[in-house]
Design a protein around this motif. Structure first.
Motif, PDB file in Angstrom:
ATOM      1  N   GLU A 127     -47.395  -1.274   6.760  1.00 13.72           N
ATOM      2  CA  GLU A 127     -48.539  -0.889   7.589  1.00 13.72           C
ATOM      3  C   GLU A 127     -49.032   0.509   7.246  1.00 13.72           C
ATOM      4  OE1 GLU A 127     -47.146  -1.556  11.553  1.00 13.72           O
ATOM      5  OE2 GLU A 127     -46.895  -3.718  11.213  1.00 13.72           O
ATOM      6  N   GLY A 128     -48.097   1.392   6.849  1.00 16.26           N
ATOM      7  CA  GLY A 128     -48.507   2.732   6.449  1.00 16.26           C
ATOM      8  C   GLY A 128     -49.329   2.724   5.178  1.00 16.26           C
ATOM      9  N   LEU A 129     -48.920   1.939   4.187  1.00 13.97           N
ATOM     10  CA  LEU A 129     -49.653   1.863   2.920  1.00 13.97           C
ATOM     11  C   LEU A 129     -51.027   1.244   3.111  1.00 13.97           C
ATOM     12  CD1 LEU A 129     -46.809   0.786   0.459  1.00 13.97           C
ATOM     13  CD2 LEU A 129     -48.038   2.954   0.470  1.00 13.97           C
ATOM     14  N   THR A 130     -51.098   0.184   3.899  1.00 14.17           N
ATOM     15  CA  THR A 130     -52.408  -0.462   4.100  1.00 14.17           C
ATOM     16  C   THR A 130     -53.315   0.408   4.954  1.00 14.17           C
ATOM     17  OG1 THR A 130     -51.507  -1.704   5.994  1.00 14.17           O
ATOM     18  CG2 THR A 130     -51.469  -2.784   3.837  1.00 14.17           C
ATOM     19  N   GLY A 131     -52.712   1.180   5.861  1.00 17.07           N
ATOM     20  CA  GLY A 131     -53.521   2.041   6.719  1.00 17.07           C
ATOM     21  C   GLY A 131     -54.134   3.214   5.970  1.00 17.07           C
ATOM     22  N   GLN A 132     -53.533   3.615   4.836  1.00 18.41           N
ATOM     23  CA  GLN A 132     -54.053   4.749   4.070  1.00 18.41           C
ATOM     24  C   GLN A 132     -55.295   4.388   3.261  1.00 18.41           C
ATOM     25  OE1 GLN A 132     -50.891   6.229   1.611  1.00 18.41           O
ATOM     26  NE2 GLN A 132     -49.521   6.676   3.330  1.00 18.41           N
ATOM     27  N   HIS A 133     -55.497   3.115   3.038  1.00 24.81           N
ATOM     28  CA  HIS A 133     -56.598   2.669   2.165  1.00 24.81           C
ATOM     29  C   HIS A 133     -57.404   1.577   2.858  1.00 24.81           C
ATOM     30  CE1 HIS A 133     -54.475   4.773  -1.084  1.00 24.81           C
ATOM     31  NE2 HIS A 133     -53.380   4.152  -0.666  1.00 24.81           N
ATOM     32  N   SER A 134     -58.653   1.886   3.211  1.00 25.07           N
ATOM     33  CA  SER A 134     -59.504   0.855   3.796  1.00 25.07           C
ATOM     34  C   SER A 134     -59.795  -0.206   2.737  1.00 25.07           C
ATOM     35  CB  SER A 134     -60.817   1.476   4.306  1.00 25.07           C
ATOM     36  OG  SER A 134     -61.506   2.102   3.243  1.00 25.07           O
ATOM     37  N   GLY A 135     -59.758  -1.446   3.145  1.00 27.70           N
ATOM     38  CA  GLY A 135     -59.988  -2.528   2.196  1.00 27.70           C
ATOM     39  C   GLY A 135     -58.857  -2.666   1.192  1.00 27.70           C
ATOM     40  N   PHE A 136     -57.634  -2.360   1.622  1.00 32.31           N
ATOM     41  CA  PHE A 136     -56.481  -2.384   0.709  1.00 32.31           C
ATOM     42  C   PHE A 136     -56.374  -3.732  -0.002  1.00 32.31           C
ATOM     43  CE2 PHE A 136     -52.053  -3.396  -0.193  1.00 32.31           C
ATOM     44  CZ  PHE A 136     -51.587  -2.250  -0.812  1.00 32.31           C
ATOM     45  N   PHE A 137     -56.473  -4.820   0.745  1.00 36.00           N
ATOM     46  CA  PHE A 137     -56.234  -6.138   0.157  1.00 36.00           C
ATOM     47  C   PHE A 137     -57.375  -6.595  -0.745  1.00 36.00           C
ATOM     48  CE2 PHE A 137     -53.659  -6.165   4.104  1.00 36.00           C
ATOM     49  CZ  PHE A 137     -52.409  -6.267   3.510  1.00 36.00           C
ATOM     50  N   ASP A 138     -58.567  -6.000  -0.570  1.00 35.75           N
ATOM     51  CA  ASP A 138     -59.688  -6.338  -1.454  1.00 35.75           C
ATOM     52  C   ASP A 138     -59.417  -5.875  -2.882  1.00 35.75           C
ATOM     53  OD1 ASP A 138     -61.098  -7.445   0.646  1.00 35.75           O
ATOM     54  OD2 ASP A 138     -62.120  -5.564   1.158  1.00 35.75           O
ATOM     55  N   THR A 139     -58.591  -4.830  -3.011  1.00 29.58           N
ATOM     56  CA  THR A 139     -58.263  -4.293  -4.332  1.00 29.58           C
ATOM     57  C   THR A 139     -56.881  -4.729  -4.818  1.00 29.58           C
ATOM     58  OG1 THR A 139     -59.617  -2.339  -3.871  1.00 29.58           O
ATOM     59  CG2 THR A 139     -58.006  -2.152  -5.659  1.00 29.58           C
ATOM     60  N   ALA A 140     -55.942  -4.854  -3.880  1.00 28.85           N
ATOM     61  CA  ALA A 140     -54.542  -5.057  -4.248  1.00 28.85           C
ATOM     62  C   ALA A 140     -54.317  -6.332  -5.056  1.00 28.85           C
ATOM     63  CB  ALA A 140     -53.671  -5.079  -2.995  1.00 28.85           C
ATOM     64  N   TRP A 141     -55.083  -7.388  -4.805  1.00 29.98           N
ATOM     65  CA  TRP A 141     -54.820  -8.644  -5.507  1.00 29.98           C
ATOM     66  C   TRP A 141     -55.136  -8.568  -7.001  1.00 29.98           C
ATOM     67  CZ3 TRP A 141     -58.657 -11.428  -8.003  1.00 29.98           C
ATOM     68  CH2 TRP A 141     -59.980 -11.145  -7.672  1.00 29.98           C
ATOM     69  N   ARG A 142     -55.891  -7.526  -7.385  1.00 31.11           N
ATOM     70  CA  ARG A 142     -56.241  -7.351  -8.796  1.00 31.11           C
ATOM     71  C   ARG A 142     -55.204  -6.521  -9.562  1.00 31.11           C
ATOM     72  NH1 ARG A 142     -61.256  -6.614  -6.078  1.00 31.11           N
ATOM     73  NH2 ARG A 142     -62.866  -8.125  -6.720  1.00 31.11           N
ATOM     74  N   VAL A 143     -54.200  -5.976  -8.865  1.00 34.39           N
ATOM     75  CA  VAL A 143     -53.224  -5.100  -9.507  1.00 34.39           C
ATOM     76  C   VAL A 143     -52.432  -5.879 -10.560  1.00 34.39           C
ATOM     77  CG1 VAL A 143     -51.113  -3.741  -9.139  1.00 34.39           C
ATOM     78  CG2 VAL A 143     -53.020  -3.571  -7.520  1.00 34.39           C
TER      79      VAL A 143
END
Length: 485
Positions: free
Chosen positions: A431-447
């Motif tokens: 929750e801390g990592l996702t809270g630091q970046h708005s739209g975390f999951f919109d970018t994370a799946w491309r990692v």
């Protein structure tokens, strides 16, 4: 994620010198050595190398046990250990010609050898005592004497392999309790709990009367065995209260496997713990049986790859001790370069290796900075290098690209999943990592990380916000589709 790992945590053993001193101080080995020095041409032994009955009073007197009603039995036991460990050499005798006795080669090693020599002799003595501890109890010898005058072992209802396996299992459980983080290593284990660990099935809720009776019988057998094992220094043992024995023999309620309510009553049912020497002895037997039983310090002369992989089964305190020992023989820059090189990779265990690398680097001084700066542009190591530099207040730390930030986030969660840490701490991390970046999951799946899809699926299970958890599951599906699986 990382492959399956051994289940036994590492043990922190005392030094060989300390263990050898402990071995020499054990009552049984000390008595055996004293009898070996006392023995000479006039010492008479029987056909099996045992002291003849007429010699036992003198042997007991040498040991200072002449006034003890069990003195001759103790002397006989010590002599058997002296013979079987090579402290004395005997030529078997008979009624007409007593056997000859000479000092054994190991008697010199016991006082003038290296610590490992002493420990080897002690381990031989332990084998003798364990064999005695698993021998059948002959309450009524007449009942098991056959027509030929020999013991009929079939009447004993005794299986030596089963007896030995049971005792080895008990010692294995005691070892595991001692070395496990959060276990009972700092204090003794109640005998009922130890017996129940071998008898009561894991999936049994309330033990049946039959199972409780088996546990009580096992307790009584273990009480006898631990009394035998204490003089060789394997355990510290507080026996079952004799009053409980009397109650049991009178047909009243005997010892139960479930500990009584108050702590004072628990101690009446027997308490046992492995000594530092006992930890060494049980581990030595495990290694001989092919069990993977690591010890802190074994990785000190290995490469960084072996260190980072090996730390996967180490509790936190043991991991710090192992890492500190590994670093002690290396310069800071050299150690940092070796650790960082070993942390690279895209295999299943690589995230956990990088986590251990980061933890190891935390113990390295600021003089390692040149080696850490060398990997700032590395896609796999640049993130942790920046974290290390920032924690030390270093100047001129370049800002990481967004791709590195997200890659480090995925790698960090993958490592924590493999480490199987505290669930609440893992949820807070997610929750801390996702809270630091708005739209975390919109970018994370491309990692571009081999564990991206698995990490996102885990985040979907762990995130306490239902909307975020749903976004994580969607991102996981996209990540799998992206790589064709």
């Amino acid at each position: 994620m990382a492959p399956d790992r051994p289940t036994l945590p590492p043990v922190q053993l005392h030094s060989d010198a300390e263990l050898a001193r402990d071995a020499l101080a054990t009552p049984l080995l000390a008595r055996a050595a004293r009898l070996a020095r006392w023995a000479g041409p006039e010492t008479r032994v029987g056909s099996g190398g045992e002291l003849v009955d007429e010699q036992l009073p003198s042997a007991a007197e040498v040991l200072g046990l002449a006034a003890d009603e069990e003195g001759e039995a103790y002397a006989s036991e010590a002599w058997r250990v002296a013979v079987d460990t090579g402290l004395v050499e005997v030529e078997d005798g008979d009624e007409e010609a007593p056997g000859a006795v000479t000092a054994g080669e190991n008697l010199t090693l016991l006082t003038g050898g290296a610590p490992r020599d002493v420990l080897g002799i002690w381990l031989d003595g332990l084998d003798v005592v364990l064999a005695d501890a698993t021998a059948p109890v002959l309450d009524d010898l007449a009942e098991v004497i056959g027509e030929d005058g020999e013991i009929d072992f079939e009447r004993l209802d005794w299986n030596p392999e089963e007896e030995a396996e049971f005792l080895e299992g008990v010692l294995g459980n005691l070892y595991l309790l001692t070395v496990s983080e959060g276990g009972t290593g700092e204090g003794p284990v109640p005998l009922p709990a130890l017996a129940a660990s071998m008898i009561v099935p894991d999936d049994m809720g309330e033990p049946t009367d039959e199972v409780l009776e088996q546990v009580s019988e096992a307790m009584m057998r273990l009480d006898d065995q631990f009394r035998l094992l204490e003089p060789i220094g394997l355990v510290e043992y507080q026996p079952v209260d004799e009053a409980l024995m009397v109650e049991a023999e009178a047909g009243e309620e005997g010892p139960e496997p479930a500990p009584p309510i108050d702590e004072e009553d628990v101690t009446r049912y027997g308490m046992v713990r492995l000594t530092p020497l006992g930890l060494y002895g049980v581990r030595a037997r495990m290694l001989e049986a092919g069990v993977d039983a690591p010890a802190v310090g074994e990785l000190a002369d290995k490469g960084a790859d072996a260190l980072l992989d090996g730390l996967s089964v180490y509790p936190e305190s043991a991991a710090r001790a192992e890492t500190a020992g590994w670093l002690a023989g290396r310069g800071a820059v050299e150690a940092a370069r070796e650790l960082l090189a070993a942390a690279r990779g895209a295999d299943a265990g690589s995230p956990l290796r990088r986590l251990h690398c980061q933890q190891a680097l935390a113990l390295v001084g600021p003089e390692a900075e040149p080696a850490v700066r060398e990997v700032l542009d590395d896609a796999e190591l640049g993130g942790l290098a920046r974290v290390w530099l920032a924690e030390r207040g270093a100047a001129d730390i370049p800002a990481p690209p967004e791709s590195m930030i997200f890659w480090l986030a995925i790698d960090t969660i993958a490592a924590q999943l493999d480490a199987e840490g505290d669930l609440e701490e893992l949820q807070d991390l997610v929750e801390g990592l996702t809270g630091q970046h708005s739209g975390f999951f919109d970018t994370a799946w491309r990692v571009d990380h081999p564990a991206t899809a698995e990490v996102l699926e885990a985040m979907g299970r762990l995130h306490r916000d239902k909307h975020a958890a749903k976004d994580a599951r969607k991102a996981a599906f996209k990540a799998r589709s992206r790589v064709g699986g």
